[in-house]
Design a protein around this motif. Structure first.
Motif, PDB file in Angstrom:
ATOM      1  N   VAL A 108      18.279 -64.530 -77.578  1.00 13.66           N
ATOM      2  CA  VAL A 108      18.158 -63.142 -78.021  1.00 13.66           C
ATOM      3  C   VAL A 108      16.670 -62.815 -77.972  1.00 13.66           C
ATOM      4  N   ILE A 109      16.309 -61.693 -77.368  1.00 14.46           N
ATOM      5  CA  ILE A 109      14.895 -61.321 -77.257  1.00 14.46           C
ATOM      6  C   ILE A 109      14.653 -60.016 -78.004  1.00 14.46           C
ATOM      7  N   LEU A 110      13.861 -60.084 -79.066  1.00 11.95           N
ATOM      8  CA  LEU A 110      13.496 -58.870 -79.806  1.00 11.95           C
ATOM      9  C   LEU A 110      12.080 -58.473 -79.401  1.00 11.95           C
ATOM     10  N   GLY A 111      11.928 -57.213 -79.001  1.00  7.61           N
ATOM     11  CA  GLY A 111      10.656 -56.786 -78.420  1.00  7.61           C
ATOM     12  C   GLY A 111      10.722 -56.938 -76.905  1.00  7.61           C
ATOM     13  N   ALA A 112      11.915 -56.686 -76.333  1.00 10.33           N
ATOM     14  CA  ALA A 112      12.180 -57.000 -74.926  1.00 10.33           C
ATOM     15  C   ALA A 112      11.380 -56.137 -73.955  1.00 10.33           C
ATOM     16  N   THR A 113      11.035 -54.915 -74.355  1.00  8.74           N
ATOM     17  CA  THR A 113      10.361 -54.010 -73.409  1.00  8.74           C
ATOM     18  C   THR A 113       8.829 -54.110 -73.483  1.00  8.74           C
ATOM     19  N   GLY A 114       8.321 -54.953 -74.377  1.00 11.21           N
ATOM     20  CA  GLY A 114       6.869 -55.137 -74.475  1.00 11.21           C
ATOM     21  C   GLY A 114       6.388 -56.203 -73.498  1.00 11.21           C
ATOM     22  N   SER A 115       5.089 -56.561 -73.600  1.00 11.19           N
ATOM     23  CA  SER A 115       4.540 -57.484 -72.604  1.00 11.19           C
ATOM     24  C   SER A 115       5.061 -58.909 -72.790  1.00 11.19           C
ATOM     25  N   ILE A 116       5.266 -59.347 -74.029  1.00 13.59           N
ATOM     26  CA  ILE A 116       5.848 -60.680 -74.249  1.00 13.59           C
ATOM     27  C   ILE A 116       7.292 -60.704 -73.752  1.00 13.59           C
ATOM     28  N   GLY A 117       8.020 -59.609 -74.025  1.00 12.87           N
ATOM     29  CA  GLY A 117       9.401 -59.504 -73.539  1.00 12.87           C
ATOM     30  C   GLY A 117       9.445 -59.622 -72.026  1.00 12.87           C
ATOM     31  N   ALA A 118       8.529 -58.910 -71.350  1.00 16.58           N
ATOM     32  CA  ALA A 118       8.514 -58.929 -69.882  1.00 16.58           C
ATOM     33  C   ALA A 118       8.217 -60.338 -69.374  1.00 16.58           C
ATOM     34  N   SER A 119       7.249 -61.018 -69.995  1.00 15.53           N
ATOM     35  CA  SER A 119       6.935 -62.394 -69.567  1.00 15.53           C
ATOM     36  C   SER A 119       8.115 -63.324 -69.834  1.00 15.53           C
ATOM     37  N   ASP A 162      -4.913 -58.250 -70.766  1.00 14.68           N
ATOM     38  CA  ASP A 162      -4.553 -56.850 -70.875  1.00 14.68           C
ATOM     39  C   ASP A 162      -3.552 -56.709 -72.031  1.00 14.68           C
ATOM     40  N   MET A 163      -3.996 -56.091 -73.140  1.00 13.94           N
ATOM     41  CA  MET A 163      -3.162 -56.068 -74.347  1.00 13.94           C
ATOM     42  C   MET A 163      -3.152 -54.658 -74.930  1.00 13.94           C
ATOM     43  N   GLY A 164      -2.410 -54.438 -75.967  1.00 15.71           N
ATOM     44  CA  GLY A 164      -2.403 -53.141 -76.636  1.00 15.71           C
ATOM     45  C   GLY A 164      -3.741 -52.879 -77.310  1.00 15.71           C
ATOM     46  N   PRO A 165      -4.011 -51.584 -77.711  1.00 13.13           N
ATOM     47  CA  PRO A 165      -5.319 -51.237 -78.300  1.00 13.13           C
ATOM     48  C   PRO A 165      -5.651 -51.992 -79.587  1.00 13.13           C
ATOM     49  N   LYS A 166      -4.679 -52.183 -80.483  1.00  6.77           N
ATOM     50  CA  LYS A 166      -4.966 -52.882 -81.740  1.00  6.77           C
ATOM     51  C   LYS A 166      -5.444 -54.310 -81.477  1.00  6.77           C
ATOM     52  N   VAL A 167      -4.719 -55.034 -80.648  1.00  4.55           N
ATOM     53  CA  VAL A 167      -5.079 -56.423 -80.357  1.00  4.55           C
ATOM     54  C   VAL A 167      -6.411 -56.492 -79.605  1.00  4.55           C
ATOM     55  N   THR A 168      -6.664 -55.511 -78.747  1.00  2.00           N
ATOM     56  CA  THR A 168      -7.914 -55.518 -77.973  1.00  2.00           C
ATOM     57  C   THR A 168      -9.123 -55.304 -78.884  1.00  2.00           C
ATOM     58  N   ILE A 169      -8.995 -54.409 -79.854  1.00  2.00           N
ATOM     59  CA  ILE A 169     -10.087 -54.241 -80.827  1.00  2.00           C
ATOM     60  C   ILE A 169     -10.249 -55.522 -81.641  1.00  2.00           C
TER      61      ILE A 169
END
Ligand code: MG
Length: 386
Positions: free
Chosen positions: A7-18, A205-212
């Motif tokens: 089961v993948i929760l967060g499937a459409t994000g970058s971890i989901g894609a990987s 390449d990450m979301g803005p929060k993680v990049t800051i």
């Protein structure tokens, strides 16, 4: 071989894609039985069709008739036919579904830092009592996990009883960090750094929060907390080395003097694949092999904590106890949001966290409220002085 049902929760994000790249590379090993996303209905439906998935959930209400909300995410995380839950929902929204998965006896591959940073003691207690394994997905923690197993010991996060303990032989762990966009600047003037400069990350390449968080190195601070819980460490055993090439994903230093490292391409598919195949290691991966050229000129440096005040605060706070963990993460979250919105300058991020620590508050809502008050005060002071 029986296929492992995911089961993948967060499937459409970058971890989901990987994760889905890994699944697609090993159709004989994995089957996806459930997918969840935040609000991307079309994206979720596309993935469901591609991977033939029946059980879906969304965080947000939708017109597609897909079950939504926390209860739907928890139901998906405890789905009868699942063997392993990949948790990659961003932020504290991942907390309840993680506990639901653990309570229903599923192993969890965990990408959501906040779950351990905010509530690591409780999550690890429940994990142990249910005999559930928590497999790290973060590249650094996967590296530590892999190195720790080299001594024929069992890392704390997958220990179910009296197995040999890795920690007895362990001196310290060294988390590597890219250092973010400012590490090589001769001087960092946090007061003048713009949002665009801070968002310009050299490696990942990450979301803005993680990049800051990566620019301030607070990301590494949060990963230190994650490591504390996953591997039952003492704060004094945590070190950080800056390593701009992101090839060495972390080190473990053993008491006999051996320093073990895990090296791999900076691609999340690898740590994800290792969590999904553990305790086995797959025969191939959807990532190019390492080359000799990549091994030239690897650099390592101890971060100068005076230049990275957020990371300095983490090193100072952790020995004070686990009560500091939610303050470090929540106050930082409020401050980073305010910086991204142009309300405060980057130097105030550390100031908001520092103020939060002096209040020693344990209630999550109160921590957020105090942080927001500090932001408002700094914002007014900036208007007055300009
Ligand atoms: Mg990381």
């Amino acid at each position: 071989m029986m296929r492992k049902r995911l089961v993948i929760l967060g499937a459409t994000g970058s971890i989901g894609a990987s994760t889905l790249r890994v699944v697609a590379a090993h159709p004989e090993r994995f089957e996806v039985v459930g997918l969840a996303a935040g609000r991307d209905v079309a994206g979720l439906q596309r993935l469901a069709a591609q991977f033939h998935v029946k059980h879906l959930a969304l965080a947000e209400p939708n017109d597609a008739g897909i079950p939504f909300g926390e209860a739907a995410l928890c139901a998906l995380a405890s789905l009868d036919e699942a063997d392993l839950v990949v948790m990659a929902i961003a932020g504290m929204a991942g907390y309840a579904p993680t506990l639901a998965a653990i309570d229903s006896g599923k192993d969890v591959a965990l990408a959501t830092k906040e779950v351990l940073v905010m509530a690591g003691t409780e999550v690890m207690r429940r994990r142990l009592s249910r005999g559930v394994r928590l497999l790290p997905l973060d590249s650094e923690h996967s590296a530590l996990f892999q190195c720790l197993q080299s001594t024929a010991s069992v890392p704390a996060c997958v220990r179910t009883g009296d197995e040999a303990k890795a920690d007895e032989r362990l001196a310290e762990v060294i988390l590597t960090a890219s250092g973010g966009p400012f590490f090589k600047c001769s001087e960092i003037d946090w007061k003048r750094i713009t949002v665009a400069e801070a968002l310009n990350h050299p490696r990942w390449d990450m979301g803005p929060k993680v990049t800051i968080d990566s620019a301030t190195m607070m990301n590494k601070g949060l990963e230190m907390i994650e490591a504390l819980h996953l591997f039952a460490l003492d704060p004094a055993q945590l070190r950080v080395w800056v390593h701009p090439q992101s090839i060495v994903h972390s080190f473990v230093h053993f008491k006999d003097g051996a320093l073990l490292a895990q090296l791999a391409q900076p691609d999340m598919a690898l740590p994800i694949q290792y969590a999904l195949t553990w305790p086995d290691r797959a025969l191939h991966a959807p990532v190019p092999a390492m080359t000799l050229a990549q091994m030239q000129n690897l650099e390592f440096a101890e971060p100068d904590l005076h230049r990275f005040p957020c990371l300095k605060l983490v090193f100072e706070a952790l020995p004070m106890g686990a009560w500091t963990h939610p303050i470090l993460t929540l106050a930082n979250e409020v401050a980073v949001k305010a910086f991204l919105a142009g309300r405060i300058s980057a130097d105030r991020i550390a100031a908001v966290i520092e103020e939060g620590l002096t209040r020693a508050e344990t209630n999550f809502d109160a921590i957020v409220r105090y942080a927001e008050e500090a932001v408002t005060r700094f914002e007014r002071a900036a208007v007055v002085s300009s």
